[in-house]
Design a protein around this motif. Structure first.
Motif, mmCIF file in Angstrom:
data_model
loop_
_atom_site.group_PDB
_atom_site.id
_atom_site.type_symbol
_atom_site.label_atom_id
_atom_site.label_comp_id
_atom_site.label_asym_id
_atom_site.label_seq_id
_atom_site.Cartn_x
_atom_site.Cartn_y
_atom_site.Cartn_z
ATOM 1 N N LYS A 25 0.769 -1.150 0.086
ATOM 2 C CA LYS A 25 -0.056 -0.097 -0.163
ATOM 3 C C LYS A 25 0.888 1.243 0.119
ATOM 4 O O LYS A 25 0.447 2.323 -0.778
ATOM 5 C CB LYS A 25 -1.040 -0.029 1.311
ATOM 6 N N ARG A 26 1.925 1.320 0.840
ATOM 7 C CA ARG A 26 2.637 2.406 1.080
ATOM 8 C C ARG A 26 3.289 2.803 -0.425
ATOM 9 O O ARG A 26 3.469 3.827 -0.704
ATOM 10 C CB ARG A 26 3.663 2.286 2.307
ATOM 11 N N ASP A 27 4.068 1.655 -0.991
ATOM 12 C CA ASP A 27 4.889 2.006 -2.078
ATOM 13 C C ASP A 27 3.991 2.560 -3.377
ATOM 14 O O ASP A 27 4.716 3.360 -4.108
ATOM 15 C CB ASP A 27 5.723 0.894 -2.360
ATOM 16 N N PHE A 28 2.914 1.668 -3.664
ATOM 17 C CA PHE A 28 2.379 2.242 -4.736
ATOM 18 C C PHE A 28 1.559 3.436 -4.529
ATOM 19 O O PHE A 28 1.556 4.513 -5.574
ATOM 20 C CB PHE A 28 1.056 1.049 -5.207
ATOM 21 N N GLN A 29 1.091 3.875 -3.447
ATOM 22 C CA GLN A 29 0.683 5.224 -3.187
ATOM 23 C C GLN A 29 1.759 6.280 -3.331
ATOM 24 O O GLN A 29 1.576 7.190 -3.915
ATOM 25 C CB GLN A 29 0.201 5.418 -1.852
ATOM 26 N N SER A 30 3.032 5.732 -2.905
ATOM 27 C CA SER A 30 4.135 6.773 -3.120
ATOM 28 C C SER A 30 4.476 7.122 -4.589
ATOM 29 O O SER A 30 4.844 8.213 -5.054
ATOM 30 C CB SER A 30 5.280 6.388 -2.468
ATOM 31 N N ILE A 31 4.311 6.096 -5.498
ATOM 32 C CA ILE A 31 4.759 6.083 -6.845
ATOM 33 C C ILE A 31 3.805 7.185 -7.540
ATOM 34 O O ILE A 31 4.013 7.924 -8.392
ATOM 35 C CB ILE A 31 4.799 4.784 -7.453
ATOM 36 N N ILE A 32 2.400 6.804 -7.235
ATOM 37 C CA ILE A 32 1.308 7.704 -7.684
ATOM 38 C C ILE A 32 1.466 9.100 -7.210
ATOM 39 O O ILE A 32 1.267 10.018 -8.200
ATOM 40 C CB ILE A 32 -0.098 7.153 -7.115
ATOM 41 N N ASP A 33 1.735 9.407 -6.047
ATOM 42 C CA ASP A 33 2.021 10.788 -5.509
ATOM 43 C C ASP A 33 3.140 11.328 -6.425
ATOM 44 O O ASP A 33 2.936 12.514 -7.012
ATOM 45 C CB ASP A 33 2.279 10.888 -4.128
ATOM 46 N N LYS A 34 4.090 10.649 -6.711
ATOM 47 C CA LYS A 34 5.412 11.266 -7.346
ATOM 48 C C LYS A 34 5.049 11.485 -8.899
ATOM 49 O O LYS A 34 5.325 12.532 -9.668
ATOM 50 C CB LYS A 34 6.440 10.435 -7.247
ATOM 51 N N TYR A 35 4.298 10.427 -9.593
ATOM 52 C CA TYR A 35 3.734 10.630 -10.690
ATOM 53 C C TYR A 35 2.659 11.854 -11.131
ATOM 54 O O TYR A 35 2.798 12.487 -12.025
ATOM 55 C CB TYR A 35 2.816 9.274 -11.092
ATOM 56 N N GLU A 36 1.843 12.221 -9.964
ATOM 57 C CA GLU A 36 0.928 12.993 -10.118
ATOM 58 C C GLU A 36 1.726 14.579 -10.156
ATOM 59 O O GLU A 36 1.284 15.480 -10.749
ATOM 60 C CB GLU A 36 -0.045 13.141 -9.190
ATOM 61 N N LYS A 37 2.717 14.694 -9.535
ATOM 62 C CA LYS A 37 3.735 15.979 -9.472
ATOM 63 C C LYS A 37 4.597 15.937 -10.686
ATOM 64 O O LYS A 37 4.840 16.940 -11.153
ATOM 65 C CB LYS A 37 4.621 15.847 -8.211
ATOM 66 N N ASN A 38 4.828 14.870 -11.262
ATOM 67 C CA ASN A 38 5.663 14.713 -12.568
ATOM 68 C C ASN A 38 5.320 13.797 -13.286
ATOM 69 O O ASN A 38 5.926 12.541 -12.882
ATOM 70 C CB ASN A 38 6.990 14.976 -12.167
ATOM 71 N N ASN A 39 4.605 13.725 -14.418
ATOM 72 C CA ASN A 39 4.331 12.631 -15.099
ATOM 73 C C ASN A 39 5.462 11.758 -16.038
ATOM 74 O O ASN A 39 5.358 10.780 -16.382
ATOM 75 C CB ASN A 39 3.200 12.832 -16.213
#
Length: 242
Positions: A170-184
């Motif tokens: 849960k933690r890691d996939f959320q973290s990736i999504i957060d970073k992706y939303e800031k920089n595609n």
């Protein structure tokens, strides 16, 4: 041994992304027939020309072979996880290794050790694998999705006995999504298709239903040709909509 100081600020993001493109064809297989063909191709290429990038490609394709084929064969593909770990460890520990390749080497090295654990049933290796993941995430997750993506992928498939490590999914996939939303540019379409599906898989309760379906729609949209997470996303969406 490679020094353990923080190398993140020294890595060139554009060079990391360039290596990602060079390595994309040996990462994240869903077609085992294509994997077997690619395995022979990479082995032959490495025999003829043992460049640094070819050795990294060999280590990664051995990981993919172990992940996708070794658990379905009694003999032919056994030991490929150890082959991957050994090649990637040699590269990781060499002071000559190009630093922008380290996010890939470190992430697949940790995952390979987790596969060695699964194959040999030596449970202490899983702790060692997650120690390697922790180091990789700390050093490289700002410039590469791979450390968290690989750790999350391992964590979501662990049996209950490793409950303390399953939380990383849960933690890691959320973290990736957060970073992706800031920089595609942080992660490509293929990885994000898998990531959005994986997040939804981890959040199937009624509380997260709307967000899970929204992420599944993104996983489907990103993968029009069924080369990443689309098929699994469609199946999970149908389940959640029942």
């Amino acid at each position: 041994m490679r020094a353990t100081n923080d190398l993140t600020q020294q890595l060139d993001f554009l060079k990391v992304k360039d290596y990602e493109r060079q390595l994309d064809d040996v990462m994240e297989f869903i077609d085992t027939t294509k994997l077997k063909i690619k395995l022979k191709e990479i082995e032959e290429n490495c025999k003829q020309n043992q460049t640094e990038i070819n050795r990294v490609r060999l280590g990664i394709i051995y990981h993919e072979t172990a992940l996708n084929l070794s658990f379905f064969s009694e003999t032919e593909f056994k030991g490929y996880a150890k082959k991957s770990f050994d090649i990637l460890s040699e590269l990781f520990n060499s002071a000559e290794t190009t630093k922008e390749l380290l996010p890939f080497i470190a992430s697949y090295r940790a995952s390979s050790l987790s596969l060695v654990c699964a194959e040999t049933k030596k449970l202490k290796l899983m702790k060692q694998a997650f120690d390697l993941f922790r180091e990789a995430v700390a050093k490289y997750s700002d410039v590469s999705y791979l450390p968290e993506f690989m750790r999350g992928s391992v964590a979501e498939n662990l049996p209950w006995i490793f409950f303390s490590k399953r939380k990383f999914a849960k933690r890691d996939f959320q973290s990736i999504i957060d970073k992706y939303e800031k920089n595609n540019d942080y992660a490509n379409w293929k990885i994000m298709s898998f990531t959005f599906w994986a997040w939804a898989k981890q959040h199937q309760s009624k509380k997260f239903r709307n967000q899970a379906i929204a992420f599944l729609d993104k996983a489907i949209q990103l993968d029009p040709n069924y080369k990443a997470g689309r098929q699994r996303a469609e199946q999970l969406k149908a389940k959640l909509n029942k």
